[in-house]
Design a protein around this motif. Structure first.
Motif, PDB file in Angstrom:
ATOM      1  N   TYR A 104       0.824  -1.209   0.000  1.00 11.71           N
ATOM      2  CA  TYR A 104       0.000   0.000   0.000  1.00 11.71           C
ATOM      3  C   TYR A 104       0.863   1.265   0.000  1.00 11.71           C
ATOM      4  O   TYR A 104       0.562   2.230  -0.716  1.00 11.71           O
ATOM      5  CB  TYR A 104      -0.922  -0.001   1.217  1.00 11.71           C
ATOM      6  N   GLY A 105       1.919   1.261   0.780  1.00 10.73           N
ATOM      7  CA  GLY A 105       2.758   2.443   0.866  1.00 10.73           C
ATOM      8  C   GLY A 105       3.447   2.792  -0.440  1.00 10.73           C
ATOM      9  O   GLY A 105       3.731   3.978  -0.713  1.00 10.73           O
ATOM     10  N   ARG A 106       3.700   1.785  -1.273  1.00 12.28           N
ATOM     11  CA  ARG A 106       4.383   2.040  -2.543  1.00 12.28           C
ATOM     12  C   ARG A 106       3.423   2.539  -3.620  1.00 12.28           C
ATOM     13  O   ARG A 106       3.864   3.133  -4.602  1.00 12.28           O
ATOM     14  CB  ARG A 106       5.067   0.753  -3.027  1.00 12.28           C
ATOM     15  N   ARG A 107       2.130   2.296  -3.446  1.00  9.10           N
ATOM     16  CA  ARG A 107       1.153   2.712  -4.466  1.00  9.10           C
ATOM     17  C   ARG A 107      -0.083   3.288  -3.783  1.00  9.10           C
ATOM     18  O   ARG A 107      -1.223   2.925  -4.089  1.00  9.10           O
ATOM     19  CB  ARG A 107       0.761   1.527  -5.348  1.00  9.10           C
ATOM     20  N   ALA A 108       0.153   4.211  -2.858  1.00 13.14           N
ATOM     21  CA  ALA A 108      -0.933   4.734  -2.042  1.00 13.14           C
ATOM     22  C   ALA A 108      -2.018   5.410  -2.878  1.00 13.14           C
ATOM     23  O   ALA A 108      -3.210   5.242  -2.618  1.00 13.14           O
ATOM     24  CB  ALA A 108      -0.378   5.711  -1.006  1.00 13.14           C
ATOM     25  N   SER A 109      -1.637   6.163  -3.895  1.00 14.05           N
ATOM     26  CA  SER A 109      -2.640   6.895  -4.683  1.00 14.05           C
ATOM     27  C   SER A 109      -3.553   5.930  -5.445  1.00 14.05           C
ATOM     28  O   SER A 109      -4.775   6.129  -5.499  1.00 14.05           O
ATOM     29  CB  SER A 109      -1.958   7.847  -5.658  1.00 14.05           C
ATOM     30  N   ALA A 110      -2.967   4.885  -6.015  1.00 15.87           N
ATOM     31  CA  ALA A 110      -3.774   3.911  -6.754  1.00 15.87           C
ATOM     32  C   ALA A 110      -4.725   3.186  -5.817  1.00 15.87           C
ATOM     33  O   ALA A 110      -5.918   3.017  -6.116  1.00 15.87           O
ATOM     34  CB  ALA A 110      -2.868   2.917  -7.467  1.00 15.87           C
ATOM     35  N   TYR A 111      -4.218   2.753  -4.666  1.00 14.84           N
ATOM     36  CA  TYR A 111      -5.075   2.034  -3.733  1.00 14.84           C
ATOM     37  C   TYR A 111      -6.127   2.946  -3.119  1.00 14.84           C
ATOM     38  O   TYR A 111      -7.242   2.507  -2.829  1.00 14.84           O
ATOM     39  CB  TYR A 111      -4.222   1.380  -2.640  1.00 14.84           C
ATOM     40  N   PHE A 112      -5.792   4.222  -2.915  1.00 13.91           N
ATOM     41  CA  PHE A 112      -6.788   5.139  -2.364  1.00 13.91           C
ATOM     42  C   PHE A 112      -7.962   5.302  -3.323  1.00 13.91           C
ATOM     43  O   PHE A 112      -9.123   5.357  -2.893  1.00 13.91           O
ATOM     44  CB  PHE A 112      -6.152   6.501  -2.078  1.00 13.91           C
ATOM     45  N   SER A 113      -7.677   5.379  -4.613  1.00 15.03           N
ATOM     46  CA  SER A 113      -8.771   5.491  -5.584  1.00 15.03           C
ATOM     47  C   SER A 113      -9.650   4.246  -5.555  1.00 15.03           C
ATOM     48  O   SER A 113     -10.880   4.335  -5.684  1.00 15.03           O
ATOM     49  CB  SER A 113      -8.203   5.718  -6.989  1.00 15.03           C
ATOM     50  N   VAL A 114      -9.038   3.080  -5.351  1.00 16.10           N
ATOM     51  CA  VAL A 114      -9.810   1.845  -5.223  1.00 16.10           C
ATOM     52  C   VAL A 114     -10.690   1.899  -3.974  1.00 16.10           C
ATOM     53  O   VAL A 114     -11.868   1.506  -3.999  1.00 16.10           O
ATOM     54  CB  VAL A 114      -8.871   0.627  -5.169  1.00 16.10           C
TER      55      VAL A 114
END
Length: 414
Positions: free
Chosen positions: A351-361
């Motif tokens: 999650y920390g490496r792709r926070a923006s992508a996971y936040f949109s999910v």
């Protein structure tokens, strides 16, 4: 070449005396805290163990399928919580302290005997069978507590504080379950609910406090895989629900279509979990590990509840509107799946490496959970309810797929 070299080259070993072999096989103590086997894989024995738990879940789901009401749903949720807590205890013990020997196998099989007996009483847990179930569950907790105590006895002093707290909670839980046995059905169910909520809350606190200053690594690939495999095995209840419903209905085109659409909801569950959560290790520090573990409780419960609801969907396939309790059971299960995925994502290492992508999910899944509840509130015909929920799961997965493509990778790629 020396005799020693010859033996090592051919792989031969000296024979072990029968008495020594039996003592090593049956009485070797479990691994202590800190002796984590990071290279182990999930064993056939663990899968066998999980299947027995799924039988218990299947019995509870069958009872819910026969009584899709608010009381039936609450009873199912409480009983499922009891089952899951026992499964978590057995799973973590094997992961952290078990060995591939006779002692570990014997203790697992002893648990399975108790679990098989419990399965005969789970289906009527809200009646007189609940008294016997309480006694059997208390015995299971005693056995699990003894296993944890066998580790505590040999632990070095610096590791004993947290296991001591764990054992105290287990003993308090045993006392609470025993006290519930002679009570009325409603009172007993209330005590069980208190046990489930209290145990999860207190043990989460114990685990959070322990991981603030971790003494050794706990998260292994085998543990992550074990939680994922349990979700997948419980997904089988969706298939069982559809098959049971179709087997006991007039298989008209509408009935069969409703059943297959319901099964597709299970496919959506699998897709969401497999692509976003499965095989993704949680962070160990602070609250992440505890949150990751305990979020799997409502997530797994939602899967099993949806399986129970499939029977009702098929039974009422010819109705113009889905019965209220059944509609909310199905839509609520889908909403819980969405929300638990939202909650579990921040606990993952990735999650920390792709926070923006996971936040949109997370944003899209939260909106989908609200939409699922609105669909349940509107009570469409069973086939339309199943179709709407399935399309909601499909649309969210398509969003994930497109979002990942924009990052130059496919879903479930690290």
């Amino acid at each position: 070449m020396s005799d020693t070299g010859s033996r090592s080259g051919t792989g031969s070993r000296e024979a072990i005396r029968l008495g020594d072999g039996l003592r090593r096989w049956l009485f070797r103590p479990p691994r202590r805290h800190g002796e984590v086997d990071t290279d182990r894989t999930v064993s056939f024995l663990e899968l066998f163990y999980d299947l027995v738990y799924v039988v218990l879940i299947g019995q509870a789901a069958h009872a819910l399928a026969e009584d899709v009401s608010w009381r039936g749903t609450v009873t199912f949720a409480v009983v499922f919580g009891l089952i899951w807590i026992a499964w978590l205890n057995g799973t973590l013990f094997y992961e952290l302290h078990g060995r591939e020997d006779g002692r570990t196998r014997s203790m697992i099989f002893l648990q399975m005997l108790l679990l098989a007996l419990m399965a005969a009483y789970v289906g009527h847990a809200d009646g007189e069978d609940g008294r016997t179930l309480a006694v059997l569950y208390a015995l299971l907790l005693v056995l699990l507590s003894w296993q944890w105590y066998s580790v505590y006895r040999q632990d070095p002093p610096e590791y004993r504080r947290t296991p001591r707290q764990y054992l105290v909670v287990m003993l308090a839980g045993i006392a609470l379950v025993v006290v519930s046995a002679p009570l009325s059905a409603d009172a007993r169910l209330g005590v069980w609910a208190l046990f489930v909520l209290g145990w999860c809350a207190v043990e989460s606190g114990v685990l959070v406090g322990w991981r603030r200053n971790p003494a050794y690594n706990v998260v292994t690939d085998s543990m992550v895989e074990r939680f994922g495999l349990f979700i997948i095995i419980v997904l089988g209840e969706v298939v069982v629900g559809v098959v049971d419903g179709l087997a006991n209905a007039d298989r008209t085109a509408l009935v069969v279509t409703t059943g297959l659409l319901g099964l597709a909801v299970g496919f959506g569950f699998w897709w969401s979990y497999a692509d976003l959560v499965a095989r993704q290790p949680p962070r160990e520090a602070r609250a992440s590990l505890a949150a990751w573990m305990f979020i799997h409780l409502p997530m797994t419960m939602a899967v099993a509840a949806a399986g129970a609801g499939m029977v009702g969907l098929i039974e009422h396939a010819d109705d113009g509107r889905t019965p209220g309790a059944l509609s909310f059971l199905m839509s609520g299960s889908v909403a819980v799946m969405f929300l638990t995925v939202v909650a579990v994502l921040p606990t993952l290492e990735v999650y920390g490496r792709r926070a923006s992508a996971y936040f949109s999910v997370q944003v899209v899944f939260t909106g989908a959970a609200v939409a699922s509840l609105l669909i349940g509130w509107s009570r469409p015909a069973p086939w339309l309810l199943a179709l709407s929920l399935q399309l909601l799961l499909l649309v969210t997965w398509v969003f994930v797929f497109v979002r990942w493509l924009r990052e130059g990778r496919l879903v479930n790629e690290v």
